[in-house]
Scaffold this active site. Structure first.
Site, mmCIF file in Angstrom:
data_model
loop_
_atom_site.group_PDB
_atom_site.id
_atom_site.type_symbol
_atom_site.label_atom_id
_atom_site.label_comp_id
_atom_site.label_asym_id
_atom_site.label_seq_id
_atom_site.Cartn_x
_atom_site.Cartn_y
_atom_site.Cartn_z
ATOM 1 N N ARG A 100 -69.287 25.461 17.260
ATOM 2 C CA ARG A 100 -68.399 26.631 17.362
ATOM 3 C C ARG A 100 -67.968 26.937 18.793
ATOM 4 N NH1 ARG A 100 -72.049 28.408 13.541
ATOM 5 N NH2 ARG A 100 -71.197 28.215 11.435
ATOM 6 N N LYS A 104 -54.053 25.124 25.057
ATOM 7 C CA LYS A 104 -53.646 24.594 23.747
ATOM 8 C C LYS A 104 -54.311 23.241 23.541
ATOM 9 C CE LYS A 104 -49.084 26.619 22.965
ATOM 10 N NZ LYS A 104 -47.669 26.292 22.709
ATOM 11 N N GLU A 133 -41.483 17.331 32.852
ATOM 12 C CA GLU A 133 -42.072 18.665 32.675
ATOM 13 C C GLU A 133 -41.949 19.492 33.960
ATOM 14 O OE1 GLU A 133 -43.073 19.638 29.688
ATOM 15 O OE2 GLU A 133 -43.839 17.884 28.599
ATOM 16 N N LYS A 181 -46.845 27.844 35.095
ATOM 17 C CA LYS A 181 -47.449 27.846 33.763
ATOM 18 C C LYS A 181 -48.565 28.887 33.714
ATOM 19 C CE LYS A 181 -49.070 25.301 29.839
ATOM 20 N NZ LYS A 181 -49.227 24.029 29.119
ATOM 21 N N GLU A 222 -48.581 32.815 22.856
ATOM 22 C CA GLU A 222 -47.171 32.531 22.557
ATOM 23 C C GLU A 222 -46.565 33.498 21.557
ATOM 24 O OE1 GLU A 222 -46.211 28.328 22.509
ATOM 25 O OE2 GLU A 222 -44.445 28.739 21.293
ATOM 26 N N ARG A 272 -44.152 32.756 26.385
ATOM 27 C CA ARG A 272 -44.692 31.393 26.513
ATOM 28 C C ARG A 272 -43.790 30.365 25.832
ATOM 29 N NH1 ARG A 272 -51.013 29.203 26.092
ATOM 30 N NH2 ARG A 272 -50.462 27.025 26.489
ATOM 31 N N ASN A 330 -41.240 25.709 26.010
ATOM 32 C CA ASN A 330 -40.763 24.704 25.058
ATOM 33 C C ASN A 330 -39.324 24.279 25.340
ATOM 34 O OD1 ASN A 330 -43.199 24.791 23.622
ATOM 35 N ND2 ASN A 330 -42.522 26.644 22.570
ATOM 36 N N HIS A 344 -38.079 21.007 24.046
ATOM 37 C CA HIS A 344 -39.118 20.457 23.172
ATOM 38 C C HIS A 344 -38.767 20.446 21.690
ATOM 39 C CE1 HIS A 344 -41.530 20.294 26.746
ATOM 40 N NE2 HIS A 344 -42.570 19.818 26.091
ATOM 41 N N HIS A 346 -39.238 16.977 20.384
ATOM 42 C CA HIS A 346 -40.225 16.620 19.351
ATOM 43 C C HIS A 346 -39.560 15.900 18.182
ATOM 44 C CE1 HIS A 346 -43.497 19.722 20.668
ATOM 45 N NE2 HIS A 346 -43.660 18.550 21.246
ATOM 46 N N HIS A 359 -43.357 11.074 25.467
ATOM 47 C CA HIS A 359 -43.143 12.516 25.313
ATOM 48 C C HIS A 359 -42.202 13.063 26.396
ATOM 49 C CE1 HIS A 359 -43.919 16.725 24.480
ATOM 50 N NE2 HIS A 359 -44.208 16.892 25.764
HETATM 51 N N1 LIG Z 1 -51.854 20.954 25.196
HETATM 52 C C1 LIG Z 1 -50.674 21.092 25.739
HETATM 53 O O1 LIG Z 1 -50.304 22.195 26.176
HETATM 54 C C2 LIG Z 1 -49.782 19.901 25.848
HETATM 55 C C3 LIG Z 1 -48.634 19.984 26.647
HETATM 56 C C4 LIG Z 1 -47.848 18.839 26.795
HETATM 57 C C5 LIG Z 1 -48.222 17.655 26.178
HETATM 58 N N2 LIG Z 1 -49.346 17.614 25.407
HETATM 59 C C6 LIG Z 1 -49.778 16.376 24.771
HETATM 60 O O2 LIG Z 1 -50.079 15.428 25.788
HETATM 61 C C7 LIG Z 1 -49.926 14.128 25.258
HETATM 62 C C8 LIG Z 1 -49.207 13.246 26.259
HETATM 63 O O3 LIG Z 1 -49.977 13.198 27.422
HETATM 64 P P1 LIG Z 1 -49.764 12.024 28.478
HETATM 65 O O4 LIG Z 1 -48.338 11.841 28.742
HETATM 66 O O5 LIG Z 1 -50.675 12.324 29.596
HETATM 67 O O6 LIG Z 1 -50.205 10.732 27.647
HETATM 68 P P2 LIG Z 1 -51.562 9.879 27.526
HETATM 69 O O7 LIG Z 1 -52.757 10.702 27.567
HETATM 70 O O8 LIG Z 1 -51.344 9.001 26.348
HETATM 71 O O9 LIG Z 1 -51.517 8.986 28.835
HETATM 72 C C9 LIG Z 1 -50.488 8.038 29.010
HETATM 73 C C10 LIG Z 1 -51.041 6.646 29.298
HETATM 74 O O10 LIG Z 1 -51.486 6.598 30.645
HETATM 75 C C11 LIG Z 1 -52.820 6.119 30.699
HETATM 76 N N3 LIG Z 1 -53.422 6.754 31.868
HETATM 77 C C12 LIG Z 1 -53.872 8.025 31.981
HETATM 78 N N4 LIG Z 1 -54.224 8.281 33.240
HETATM 79 C C13 LIG Z 1 -54.005 7.156 33.943
HETATM 80 C C14 LIG Z 1 -54.165 6.799 35.302
HETATM 81 N N5 LIG Z 1 -54.575 7.691 36.213
HETATM 82 N N6 LIG Z 1 -53.863 5.540 35.668
HETATM 83 C C15 LIG Z 1 -53.382 4.633 34.761
HETATM 84 N N7 LIG Z 1 -53.199 4.918 33.479
HETATM 85 C C16 LIG Z 1 -53.507 6.166 33.067
HETATM 86 C C17 LIG Z 1 -53.419 6.468 29.384
HETATM 87 O O11 LIG Z 1 -54.500 5.609 29.081
HETATM 88 C C18 LIG Z 1 -52.236 6.260 28.442
HETATM 89 O O12 LIG Z 1 -52.132 4.890 28.134
HETATM 90 C C19 LIG Z 1 -49.186 14.272 23.961
HETATM 91 O O13 LIG Z 1 -50.087 14.073 22.896
HETATM 92 C C20 LIG Z 1 -48.710 15.709 23.970
HETATM 93 O O14 LIG Z 1 -48.625 16.269 22.684
HETATM 94 C C21 LIG Z 1 -50.120 18.726 25.251
HETATM 95 ZN ZN LIG Z 2 -44.160 18.705 26.874
#
Ligand SMILES: NC(=O)c1ccc[n+]([C@@H]2O[C@H](COP(=O)([O-])OP(=O)(O)OC[C@H]3O[C@@H](n4cnc5c(N)ncnc54)[C@H](O)[C@@H]3O)[C@@H](O)[C@H]2O)c1
Ligand SMILES: [Zn+2]
Length: 382
Positions: free
Chosen positions: A130, A152, A194, A240, A250, A254, A258, A261, A265, A279
């Site tokens: 939890r 999030k 972003e 942010k 949100e 907030r 988006n 987005h 999306h 993304h």
């Molecule tokens: N929670 C939130 O508020 C929020 C906001 C925006 C996006 N997201 C989510 O984030 C995700 C995308 O995140 P992302 O773009 O970081 O993708 P990711 O986590 O898939 O990373 C991208 C790639 O880079 C690699 N990688 C990571 N760090 C590295 C480094 N330092 N050196 C070399 N390779 C590295 C990873 O292994 C992966 O292959 C999506 O699922 C999206 O929905 C969440």
């Molecule tokens: Zn985003």
């Protein structure tokens, strides 16, 4: 706005949420302080580092060594890299591993990686026993400016992205800009979308600074990129943090985060959440569409839209649908995907649109007819 000229002390941005407040610490080499900072938060606790197999190869040893240097015992949970891991199966794996590692209330989950690891490990931390405390150690630009901040967490449903999740604020975010040295440039660029989003939605001065300093933000640390990069990350985090502090769940403002987005999306889903469209690339396309649709509705000057889109293009991001290889679905399928977005309220589509550079607003209850006509036009090959 000018960037600091040299890389100095780490920048600290506080996310002010009362007793759940926490710091985002941004700087080159801050990973080394993970252990001492973790101990300061939770003396006597142990930690589990959740990471993916690519980040494990590059940065796991350093994270483990930093925890050990702070006198904190840790175990590791390594998942497959990629969006597919943000699934029920991925969540089960991480939860079971955290339980098997005997993590108790008061122990720490360290999410070491990009947004995939951050969302997955953060969600597991929210629900195992939890609620366990979580430290986010983001290693992609996207995670450092966006996903690691704000609480999030989620996995994907077969119906859509991020549909199963929880709000679970981390206790600390440690953004080591040196981790970005190993990030492929395509991933860096995607995260940059972003950064541009923040500037466009709320800070025209920051946008002008990005226009002037784009090359320095992209330059390697050795080539003068260090200070500019940190400035871009810290400014994004500050924006942010301020928005999240005012509207954590949100219920209003907030939603501005988006920008790009809802279109984005839908495009990501249409591309099957694959390497075809990252993304951040989808967000760049989405911002371009939001800007053009804002012009169409008569709320944004076309010169301002051209400036926003021009900057994304200069950063090497896609801004037109025909810049992405492969076919797009027809307009009805795309509108359906947009309607799947979480931001739809009681069947009404809300979009984040632009009035100016640095000024986004929530446009509620978008009339479907002009949106449809707009998308039909954008889907036509040029
Ligand atoms: N929670 C939130 O508020 C929020 C906001 C925006 C996006 N997201 C989510 O984030 C995700 C995308 O995140 P992302 O773009 O970081 O993708 P990711 O986590 O898939 O990373 C991208 C790639 O880079 C690699 N990688 C990571 N760090 C590295 C480094 N330092 N050196 C070399 N390779 C590295 C990873 O292994 C992966 O292959 C999506 O699922 C999206 O929905 C969440
Ligand atoms: Zn985003």
């Amino acid at each position: 706005m000018t960037a600091p000229v040299r890389v100095g002390d780490p920048a600290t941005v506080n996310v002010a949420l009362g007793e759940r407040s926490y710091d985002i610490v941004i700087g080159r080499g801050v990973m080394a302080s993970l252990g001492s900072r973790a101990r300061a938060l939770r003396g006597g606790a142990k930690a589990a580092i959740v990471t993916d197999h690519i980040v494990a190869r590059l940065h796991l040893d350093a994270a483990e060594a930093a925890l050990a240097a702070g006198g904190m015992a840790s175990s590791r949970v390594v998942v497959a890299a990629g969006e597919g891991t943000k699934s029920y199966a991925g969540l089960e794996r991480v939860c079971e591993a955290l339980i098997a590692a005997r993590l108790e209330r008061g122990d720490l989950v360290v999410a070491l990686g990009g947004g995939v690891v951050g969302d997955l490990a953060g969600f597991a931390a929210a629900i195992v026993r939890r609620g366990l405390d979580c430290i986010q150690v983001p290693t992609t630009l996207l995670a450092q400016v966006d996903s690691a901040v704000g609480g999030k967490t989620a996995i994907n449903s077969s119906e859509g992205k991020n549909l199963i999740g929880a709000f679970h604020q981390p206790r600390l975010v440690l953004a080591d800009t040196a981790a970005l040295d190993t990030l492929p440039v395509r991933q860096f660029r995607a995260g940059y979308a972003e950064v541009v989003k923040y500037a466009l939605l709320g800070d025209a001065g920051f946008f002008a600074w990005l226009e002037a300093d784009l090359e320095d933000v992209f330059a390697a640390a050795g080539a003068g990129g260090g200070a500019a990069r940190e400035h871009a990350i810290a400014t994004s985090c500050r924006m942010k943090a301020a928005i999240v502090a005012r509207d954590e769940r949100e219920s209003g403002e907030r939603a501005l985060l988006n920008l790009g987005h809802t279109f984005g999306h839908a495009l990501e889903a249409a591309a099957g959440f694959s390497d075809r469209l990252l993304h951040g690339e989808a967000v760049a396309l989405g911002i371009a569409l939001a800007a053009e649709f804002s012009v169409r509705l008569g709320v944004l000057a076309s010169e301002a839209a051209a400036r926003a889109i021009g900057h994304l293009g200069r950063a090497g991001l896609p801004v037109r649908l025909d810049e992405v290889a492969g076919d797009w679905p027809d307009v009805d399928a795309l509108l359906d995907l947009m309607a799947q977005d979480k931001k739809v309220k009681r069947g009404k589509l809300n979009l984040i649109l632009l009035r100016d550079i640095g000024h986004a607003y929530i446009a509620p209850d978008i009339d479907p007819a002009p949106l449809r006509a707009f998308l039909v036009e954008k889907l036509k090959p040029r």
